[in-house]
Design an enzyme around this catalytic site. Structure first.
Site, PDB file in Angstrom:
ATOM      1  N   GLU A  15       4.050  -3.155   2.564  1.00 36.69           N
ATOM      2  CA  GLU A  15       4.967  -3.264   1.410  1.00 36.69           C
ATOM      3  C   GLU A  15       5.732  -1.959   1.185  1.00 36.69           C
ATOM      4  O   GLU A  15       6.829  -1.958   0.652  1.00 36.69           O
ATOM      5  CB  GLU A  15       4.190  -3.648   0.140  1.00 36.69           C
ATOM      6  CG  GLU A  15       3.758  -5.111   0.095  1.00 36.69           C
ATOM      7  CD  GLU A  15       4.911  -6.115  -0.073  1.00 36.69           C
ATOM      8  OE1 GLU A  15       5.740  -5.924  -0.965  1.00 36.69           O
ATOM      9  OE2 GLU A  15       4.968  -7.087   0.712  1.00 36.69           O
TER      10      GLU A  15
ATOM     11  N   ASP B 255       5.359 -16.128  -0.532  1.00 37.47           N
ATOM     12  CA  ASP B 255       4.343 -15.093  -0.268  1.00 37.47           C
ATOM     13  C   ASP B 255       4.396 -14.066  -1.395  1.00 37.47           C
ATOM     14  O   ASP B 255       5.383 -13.982  -2.132  1.00 37.47           O
ATOM     15  CB  ASP B 255       4.603 -14.400   1.072  1.00 37.47           C
ATOM     16  CG  ASP B 255       3.549 -13.337   1.381  1.00 37.47           C
ATOM     17  OD1 ASP B 255       2.339 -13.654   1.292  1.00 37.47           O
ATOM     18  OD2 ASP B 255       3.908 -12.193   1.696  1.00 37.47           O
ATOM     19  N   SER B 256       3.346 -13.259  -1.485  1.00 41.76           N
ATOM     20  CA  SER B 256       3.341 -12.197  -2.491  1.00 41.76           C
ATOM     21  C   SER B 256       4.448 -11.171  -2.217  1.00 41.76           C
ATOM     22  O   SER B 256       4.862 -10.474  -3.133  1.00 41.76           O
ATOM     23  CB  SER B 256       1.983 -11.488  -2.497  1.00 41.76           C
ATOM     24  OG  SER B 256       1.754 -10.905  -1.234  1.00 41.76           O
TER      25      SER B 256
ATOM     26  N   HIS C 119       0.977 -10.539   6.186  1.00 41.95           N
ATOM     27  CA  HIS C 119       1.585  -9.208   6.321  1.00 41.95           C
ATOM     28  C   HIS C 119       1.202  -8.522   7.632  1.00 41.95           C
ATOM     29  O   HIS C 119       1.907  -7.639   8.103  1.00 41.95           O
ATOM     30  CB  HIS C 119       1.114  -8.283   5.187  1.00 41.95           C
ATOM     31  CG  HIS C 119       1.822  -8.467   3.884  1.00 41.95           C
ATOM     32  ND1 HIS C 119       1.691  -9.588   3.109  1.00 41.95           N
ATOM     33  CD2 HIS C 119       2.675  -7.644   3.211  1.00 41.95           C
ATOM     34  CE1 HIS C 119       2.416  -9.450   1.998  1.00 41.95           C
ATOM     35  NE2 HIS C 119       3.026  -8.285   2.042  1.00 41.95           N
TER      36      HIS C 119
ATOM     37  N   CYS D 240       0.844 -17.401   2.665  1.00 39.88           N
ATOM     38  CA  CYS D 240       0.024 -16.318   2.130  1.00 39.88           C
ATOM     39  C   CYS D 240      -1.421 -16.804   2.149  1.00 39.88           C
ATOM     40  O   CYS D 240      -1.735 -17.837   1.548  1.00 39.88           O
ATOM     41  CB  CYS D 240       0.475 -16.035   0.696  1.00 39.88           C
ATOM     42  SG  CYS D 240      -0.522 -14.824  -0.169  1.00 39.88           S
TER      43      CYS D 240
HETATM   44  N1  DGL Z   1       0.431 -11.897   2.804  1.00 40.09           N
HETATM   45  C1  DGL Z   1      -0.651 -12.249   1.994  1.00 40.09           C
HETATM   46  C2  DGL Z   1      -1.778 -12.909   2.698  1.00 40.09           C
HETATM   47  O1  DGL Z   1      -1.543 -13.576   3.688  1.00 40.09           O
HETATM   48  C3  DGL Z   1      -0.983 -11.492   0.774  1.00 40.09           C
HETATM   49  C4  DGL Z   1      -1.126 -10.111   0.746  1.00 40.09           C
HETATM   50  C5  DGL Z   1      -1.308  -9.471  -0.605  1.00 40.09           C
HETATM   51  O2  DGL Z   1      -0.433  -9.641  -1.448  1.00 40.09           O
HETATM   52  O3  DGL Z   1      -2.316  -8.803  -0.768  1.00 40.09           O
HETATM   53  O4  DGL Z   1      -2.898 -12.835   2.291  1.00 40.09           O
END
Ligand code: DGL
Length: 275
Positions: A160, A12-13, A196, A75
């Protein structure tokens, strides 16, 4: 004979994929997992297709180098913007015997059982919403459904920055729920289409009318991985089964470990890596 040392990679990011990993570890505790969060470059949600693809491919290659035969893009933004290109263009060239899976398709497959009236709301990053991936997948499987997506640019930064449970988050959560329900007051199911967002679940639930179901992806993705491994013995048979967990981040490992330990309810030690 093939070796049986491959951990399953979860990418994930940032912290979002932990909401998926938690459910995967409940469903399939026996496997070894490597979690990789690109916290240094999160959020991905406002980034272009090219950049999300480039970062995601770097992460996938890194996890392959660690021995992963299967990587889950935990993600939605990466699943929306990079998965198809990686599957169709990169894998055949760089690793034809390895697999990369996303989170959008398994989530959409379940909506038929969850919604009563076919009116679906999607909360996601601006990137996921603008990609229209959910609308397209839903239209393929459930042509009568009506899908309304709202991008929530502030939600990932709140998570975050560890602000998800603090009072400042209320304003941004309520604002997007009002926006979605103004656009379609008939919605009976809301998908948290960003990994997230379960970190904000309490507040999202608090401001969402009680009759609306809120779908988190963790359990769905975990069950779908279980099913995938049953159907793919060539992958399952090379997966290591020592119950080992490795946590990697591109940012500060102490900060990552603190957040992950709190969320997973067990002590996490993290290591910093460069992609
Ligand atoms: N958790 C991620 C998602 O499901 C990415 C969030 C991000 O880095 O903007 O999209």
């Amino acid at each position: 004979m093939s070796n049986r040392n491959a951990p399953i990679g979860i990418f994930d990011s940032g912290y979002g994929g932990l909401t998926i990993l938690k459910e995967i570890m409940k469903e399939l505790p026996q496997y070894d997992y490597i979690y990789l969060g690109d916290n240094a470059r999160a959020p991905y949600g406002n980034r272009s297709f090219d950049i999300v693809y480039e970062f995601t491919l770097q992460a996938v290659r890194y996890l392959f180098d660690q021995g992963c035969r299967l990587v889950i893009l935990a993600c939605n933004t990466a699943s929306a913007k990079a998965l198809r290109t990686i599957q169709q263009h990169d894998l055949p060239m760089i690793a034809p015997d390895r697999r990369v899976l996303g989170v959008i398709r398994p989530t959409v497959e379940r909506l038929g059982d969850i919604s009563n009236n076919g009116r679906i709301g999607i909360f996601g990053t601006p990137g996921t919403i603008m990609s229209h991936s959910y609308e397209m997948e839903i239209a393929k499987l459930f042509p009568d459904f009506v899908t309304t997506g709202v991008g929530c640019p502030m939600w990932v930064p709140l998570v975050e920055n560890n602000e998800a449970d603090r009072p400042g988050a209320d304003y941004f959560v309520k604002q997007e729920i009002d926006r979605l329900l103004d656009r379609d007051p008939e919605i009976d199911t809301i998908v948290l289409a960003c990994t997230h967002y379960p970190h904000l679940y309490k507040k999202i639930r608090q401001y969402t009318p009680e009759h609306i179901r809120i779908v988190c992806q963790g359990e769905i993705v975990a069950e779908s991985l279980h099913d995938y491994l049953r159907r793919h013995p060539e992958i399952e048979s090379v997966c290591a089964k020592n119950g080992a967990r490795t946590y990697l981040t591109t940012e500060n490992p102490e900060k990552f470990a603190e957040m992950a330990s709190l969320f997973l309810g067990e002590k996490v030690v993290a290591h910093r890596v460069e992609l």
